[in-house]
Write a protein that holds these residues in place. Structure first.
Motif, short mmCIF file in Angstrom:
data_model
loop_
_atom_site.label_atom_id
_atom_site.label_comp_id
_atom_site.label_asym_id
_atom_site.label_seq_id
_atom_site.Cartn_x
_atom_site.Cartn_y
_atom_site.Cartn_z
N ALA A 308 0.84 -1.20 0.00
CA ALA A 308 0.00 0.00 0.00
C ALA A 308 0.88 1.26 0.00
N LEU A 309 0.43 2.29 -0.72
CA LEU A 309 1.20 3.52 -0.84
C LEU A 309 1.47 4.17 0.52
N GLU A 310 0.51 4.03 1.45
CA GLU A 310 0.68 4.68 2.74
C GLU A 310 1.83 4.10 3.56
N LEU A 311 2.33 2.92 3.16
CA LEU A 311 3.48 2.33 3.84
C LEU A 311 4.81 2.82 3.28
N PHE A 312 4.77 3.46 2.12
CA PHE A 312 6.00 3.91 1.47
C PHE A 312 6.87 4.78 2.37
N PRO A 313 6.34 5.82 3.03
CA PRO A 313 7.22 6.66 3.86
C PRO A 313 7.79 5.92 5.07
N LEU A 314 7.07 4.91 5.57
CA LEU A 314 7.58 4.13 6.70
C LEU A 314 8.76 3.26 6.27
N TYR A 315 8.63 2.63 5.09
CA TYR A 315 9.74 1.85 4.55
C TYR A 315 10.95 2.77 4.30
N LEU A 316 10.68 3.94 3.76
CA LEU A 316 11.75 4.88 3.46
C LEU A 316 12.45 5.33 4.74
N TYR A 317 11.67 5.65 5.75
CA TYR A 317 12.23 6.12 7.01
C TYR A 317 13.06 5.02 7.67
N LEU A 318 12.54 3.80 7.68
CA LEU A 318 13.27 2.68 8.28
C LEU A 318 14.55 2.40 7.51
N GLY A 319 14.47 2.38 6.19
CA GLY A 319 15.66 2.14 5.37
C GLY A 319 16.70 3.23 5.55
N GLY A 320 16.24 4.49 5.59
CA GLY A 320 17.16 5.60 5.80
C GLY A 320 17.81 5.56 7.16
N PHE A 321 17.02 5.19 8.17
CA PHE A 321 17.55 5.09 9.54
C PHE A 321 18.65 4.03 9.60
N ILE A 322 18.40 2.88 8.99
CA ILE A 322 19.39 1.79 8.99
C ILE A 322 20.65 2.22 8.24
N LEU A 323 20.47 2.88 7.09
CA LEU A 323 21.61 3.32 6.29
C LEU A 323 22.45 4.35 7.03
N LEU A 324 21.79 5.34 7.61
CA LEU A 324 22.53 6.38 8.35
C LEU A 324 23.25 5.80 9.56
N SER A 325 22.61 4.86 10.25
CA SER A 325 23.25 4.23 11.41
C SER A 325 24.48 3.43 10.98
N THR A 326 24.35 2.71 9.86
CA THR A 326 25.48 1.93 9.34
C THR A 326 26.64 2.82 8.95
N LEU A 327 26.34 3.92 8.24
CA LEU A 327 27.39 4.85 7.82
C LEU A 327 28.07 5.50 9.01
N ALA A 328 27.27 5.82 10.05
CA ALA A 328 27.84 6.45 11.25
C ALA A 328 28.78 5.48 11.96
N ARG A 329 28.38 4.21 12.06
CA ARG A 329 29.25 3.21 12.70
C ARG A 329 30.53 3.03 11.91
N ARG A 330 30.41 3.00 10.59
CA ARG A 330 31.60 2.84 9.75
C ARG A 330 32.55 4.02 9.91
N LYS A 331 31.98 5.22 10.00
CA LYS A 331 32.80 6.42 10.16
C LYS A 331 33.53 6.40 11.50
N ARG A 332 32.81 5.95 12.55
CA ARG A 332 33.45 5.87 13.87
C ARG A 332 34.59 4.86 13.87
N LYS A 333 34.39 3.73 13.18
CA LYS A 333 35.44 2.71 13.12
C LYS A 333 36.66 3.24 12.38
N GLN A 334 36.41 3.97 11.28
CA GLN A 334 37.52 4.53 10.51
C GLN A 334 38.29 5.56 11.33
N ALA A 335 37.54 6.37 12.10
CA ALA A 335 38.18 7.38 12.93
C ALA A 335 39.04 6.75 14.02
N SER A 336 38.54 5.66 14.63
CA SER A 336 39.29 5.00 15.70
C SER A 336 40.50 4.26 15.15
#
Length: 344
Positions: A308-336
């Motif tokens: 359903a179209l009304e689920l689109f923003p929820l999928y997007l938000y969840l996917g974006g949250f996972i992606l941003l969290s993954t990138l942040a963890r990778r950046k912290r590992k590179q910095a350390s």
């Protein structure tokens, strides 16, 4: 050596991570006419989402240009406050940001004129006007202490009303629209948090935000009261006919909001390391509040489909949250790992 491409600079300048939230609020409005049955008009829905995204992006590029002086004055930015730092670091010329904003404003205007109803066109034009005037002259609303109000007006009022209007054909009253009240309060005080993080540097420039004008301690107190009022408002909303399942869904985010509000009351705003994190928590709480309201409305609808179209923003938000969290963890590992790499 700078290994980042111009495209990455453009992407960073647009702060696209903030675009994850606006489709949620748009869909909160769009789903309301269909909660008793029926499906969302796909063409109208997509038209509205495109307008919302383009206008949201326009605001970011415009804001980056006009906020350059306050951003330069900010020596303690975070990933969520103080701008993208692209212009501050000299990675792009400021004029390019303004040119992109003008192009996006033109696209937004065309999309507004192509809206199917007069009420939708007026809502779009209002959104463009207030989004541009948030930081641009002559009004520079953020510098008048009206930044929080402007963001709440556009994202939590005009955007969901546009979604509602496109699906209903007009702006007829509906009890579910009252859910925008607690979500609007949460948005307003979330923007106060963003300005709390930058208040010291803002105070040295023309950017006299609400927090600068009333003082940080008073702003923190207002934030705490606002958080409590946002959740207490769910009680009268239930009494006037807003379905309990929607209100209960919103109430599930209360602990997160009240917890970080309490941290601010206890003096978290005085610590730079804490104010690095709290804007992220406030933004996440804001996104979850809108998501919870949308989930509650989805539960009201007869039948269910994962497509359903009304689920689109929820999928997007969840996917974006996972992606941003993954990138942040990778950046912290590179910095350390950097000191060890240099040592070898």
């Amino acid at each position: 050596m700078n290994t980042h491409s111009p495209f990455k600079h453009l992407l960073a300048l647009g702060r696209v991570k903030f675009l994850l939230y606006s489709p949620i609020l748009y869909t909160v409005g769009a789903i309301i006419p269909t909660v008793s049955g029926g499906t969302i008009n796909a063409s109208h829905f997509i038209h509205g989402v495109l307008f919302t995204w383009i206008t949201h992006l326009m605001t970011h590029y415009c804001n980056e240009y006009y906020d350059l002086e306050p951003d330069r004055a900010n020596v303690t930015p975070s990933p969520w406050t103080g701008g993208s730092r692209v212009l501050v670091k000299g990675l792009m010329e400021p004029k390019h940001s303004l040119r992109i904003a003008y192009v996006l404003a033109g696209v937004s205007f065309v999309l507004a004129l192509l809206m199917p109803t007069l009420s939708a066109r007026l809502l779009c034009l209002g959104a463009i006007f207030f989004s541009w005037q948030y930081s641009a002259p002559p009004l520079k609303l953020e510098a008048l202490g009206l930044g929080e109000f402007t963001v709440t007006l556009v994202l939590n009022t005009l955007v969901p009303l546009l979604g509602y209007c496109l699906q209903s054909g007009g702006l007829q009253p509906h009890p579910l629209l009252l859910v925008l009240i607690p979500l609007g309060i949460i948005e307003y005080i979330r923007m106060m948090v963003m300005n709390m993080a930058d208040w010291e540097s803002d105070a040295t420039t023309w950017k006299k935000t609400l927090v600068v004008r009333i003082g940080i301690e008073r702003a923190v107190k207002i934030h705490g009261v606002g958080m409590v009022v946002a959740y207490l408002s769910l009680i009268p909303l239930y009494l006037v006919g807003v379905p309990g399942v929607v209100l209960l869904s919103v109430a599930t985010t209360a602990f997160m909001g009240l917890r970080y509000a309490w941290q601010l009351q206890r003096g978290a705003w005085k610590k730079k390391e804490t104010m690095w994190i709290i804007p992220y928590v406030a933004s996440t709480h804001n996104g979850l509040g809108g998501s919870a309201a949308l989930i509650g409305m989805i539960l009201l609808k007869p039948g269910f489909s994962f497509f359903a179209l009304e689920l689109f923003p929820l999928y997007l938000y969840l996917g974006g949250f996972i992606l941003l969290s993954t990138l942040a963890r990778r950046k912290r590992k590179q910095a350390s790992a950097t000191p060890l790499d240099m040592a070898t």
